[in-house]
Design a protein around this motif. Structure first.
Motif, PDB file in Angstrom:
ATOM      1  N   THR A 167      49.832 -15.723  -9.797  1.00 16.27           N
ATOM      2  CA  THR A 167      50.845 -16.699  -9.368  1.00 16.27           C
ATOM      3  C   THR A 167      51.065 -17.746 -10.450  1.00 16.27           C
ATOM      4  O   THR A 167      52.210 -18.097 -10.771  1.00 16.27           O
ATOM      5  N   LEU A 168      49.981 -18.258 -11.014  1.00 17.88           N
ATOM      6  CA  LEU A 168      50.103 -19.281 -12.061  1.00 17.88           C
ATOM      7  C   LEU A 168      50.761 -18.719 -13.316  1.00 17.88           C
ATOM      8  O   LEU A 168      51.491 -19.429 -14.020  1.00 17.88           O
ATOM      9  N   GLU A 169      50.523 -17.445 -13.588  1.00 18.37           N
ATOM     10  CA  GLU A 169      51.202 -16.803 -14.717  1.00 18.37           C
ATOM     11  C   GLU A 169      52.715 -16.810 -14.506  1.00 18.37           C
ATOM     12  O   GLU A 169      53.491 -17.081 -15.441  1.00 18.37           O
ATOM     13  N   ASP A 170      53.149 -16.567 -13.266  1.00 20.43           N
ATOM     14  CA  ASP A 170      54.574 -16.596 -12.933  1.00 20.43           C
ATOM     15  C   ASP A 170      55.152 -18.003 -13.056  1.00 20.43           C
ATOM     16  O   ASP A 170      56.377 -18.166 -13.189  1.00 20.43           O
ATOM     17  N   LEU A 171      54.298 -19.014 -12.972  1.00 23.78           N
ATOM     18  CA  LEU A 171      54.753 -20.413 -12.957  1.00 23.78           C
ATOM     19  C   LEU A 171      54.502 -21.129 -14.278  1.00 23.78           C
ATOM     20  O   LEU A 171      54.665 -22.344 -14.365  1.00 23.78           O
ATOM     21  N   LYS A 172      54.128 -20.400 -15.329  1.00 26.36           N
ATOM     22  CA  LYS A 172      53.661 -21.074 -16.549  1.00 26.36           C
ATOM     23  C   LYS A 172      54.759 -21.876 -17.239  1.00 26.36           C
ATOM     24  O   LYS A 172      54.452 -22.797 -18.004  1.00 26.36           O
ATOM     25  N   THR A 173      56.018 -21.592 -16.974  1.00 27.84           N
ATOM     26  CA  THR A 173      57.103 -22.373 -17.584  1.00 27.84           C
ATOM     27  C   THR A 173      57.666 -23.424 -16.616  1.00 27.84           C
ATOM     28  O   THR A 173      58.645 -24.092 -16.933  1.00 27.84           O
ATOM     29  N   GLU A 174      57.036 -23.569 -15.453  1.00 26.75           N
ATOM     30  CA  GLU A 174      57.542 -24.481 -14.428  1.00 26.75           C
ATOM     31  C   GLU A 174      56.705 -25.762 -14.375  1.00 26.75           C
ATOM     32  O   GLU A 174      55.593 -25.834 -14.903  1.00 26.75           O
ATOM     33  N   LYS A 175      57.257 -26.777 -13.705  1.00 27.04           N
ATOM     34  CA  LYS A 175      56.537 -28.035 -13.515  1.00 27.04           C
ATOM     35  C   LYS A 175      55.722 -27.918 -12.221  1.00 27.04           C
ATOM     36  O   LYS A 175      56.272 -28.009 -11.120  1.00 27.04           O
TER      37      LYS A 175
END
Length: 206
Positions: A167-175
């Motif tokens: 999940t965090l990999e999917d969010l690595k470009t997000e705030k």
């Protein structure tokens, strides 16, 4: 109802004998496991009923009326989808399509969670696009967002220790704001040292 107010999604299993907390039941038996799950449901009601947000409960099997979830406080629906990811995606899509702008999902087995934790998570969505509550077992106990990111619900081995990292990999470009790690209740080891559960475990011999 002002759709700009936040939405809390609560995923729950219908509390039926032999159908909930199966990993816990393998150690302590179906009846005590069901009693513990009912206790956790009551706790979840206690930490959510006074939240000043819209609240939708998604049941695993079918909607129950006149149960622990007050029909005036909680809107009720049934989960839809072949796996947990699709079921969560469906619930988030419903919420965003209805006009809600900040949506958080939790389960109903978090003894460590408080009303204040949930209020803080909604506040954090003012300044972050996503909020994640990491669970000790490698999953997450809370996920919040301001717009639907379908990728979060795809290509995950749900129920395994890789869910959070994927999940965090999917969010690595997000705030993203990461909440403190908490422990959800799945196994005997999760509760054996917690005072609140001792009355359900008297029959267990170490």
């Amino acid at each position: 109802m002002d759709k700009k107010e936040p939405l809390l999604l609560i995923f729950t299993r219908n509390p039926e004998l032999g159908k909930c907390k199966t990993r816990l039941a393998a150690k302590i038996g179906d009846v005590p496991a069901l009693e513990i799950y009912k206790f956790l449901l009551s706790h979840t009601v206690g930490i959510t009923k006074d939240l000043e947000v819209e609240k939708h409960v998604y049941y695993s099997e079918s909607v129950w009326t006149d149960d622990v979830w007050n029909d005036q406080t909680y809107k009720k629906q049934v989960q839809r989808g072949a796996d947990l990811g699709l079921r969560m995606q469906y619930a988030f899509e419903n919420g965003f399509n209805s006009g809600f702008q900040k949506i958080i999902i939790i389960g109903s087995d978090m003894y460590d969670l408080s009303q204040g934790d949930l209020e803080e998570a909604f506040e954090l969505l003012e300044t972050h696009d996503f909020v994640v509550g990491p669970a000790e077992d490698g999953g997450f106990y809370l996920l919040g967002m301001k717009s639907l990111k379908v990728k979060l619900f795809q290509n995950k081995s749900w129920g395994t220790e890789t869910v959070l990292s994927d999940t965090l990999e999917d969010l690595k470009t997000e705030k993203v704001f990461m909440l403190p790690v908490k422990n959800d209740v799945d196994r005997y080891e999760d509760i054996k040292d917690i005072e609140a559960f001792q009355s359900y475990l008297k029959h267990i011999k170490e």
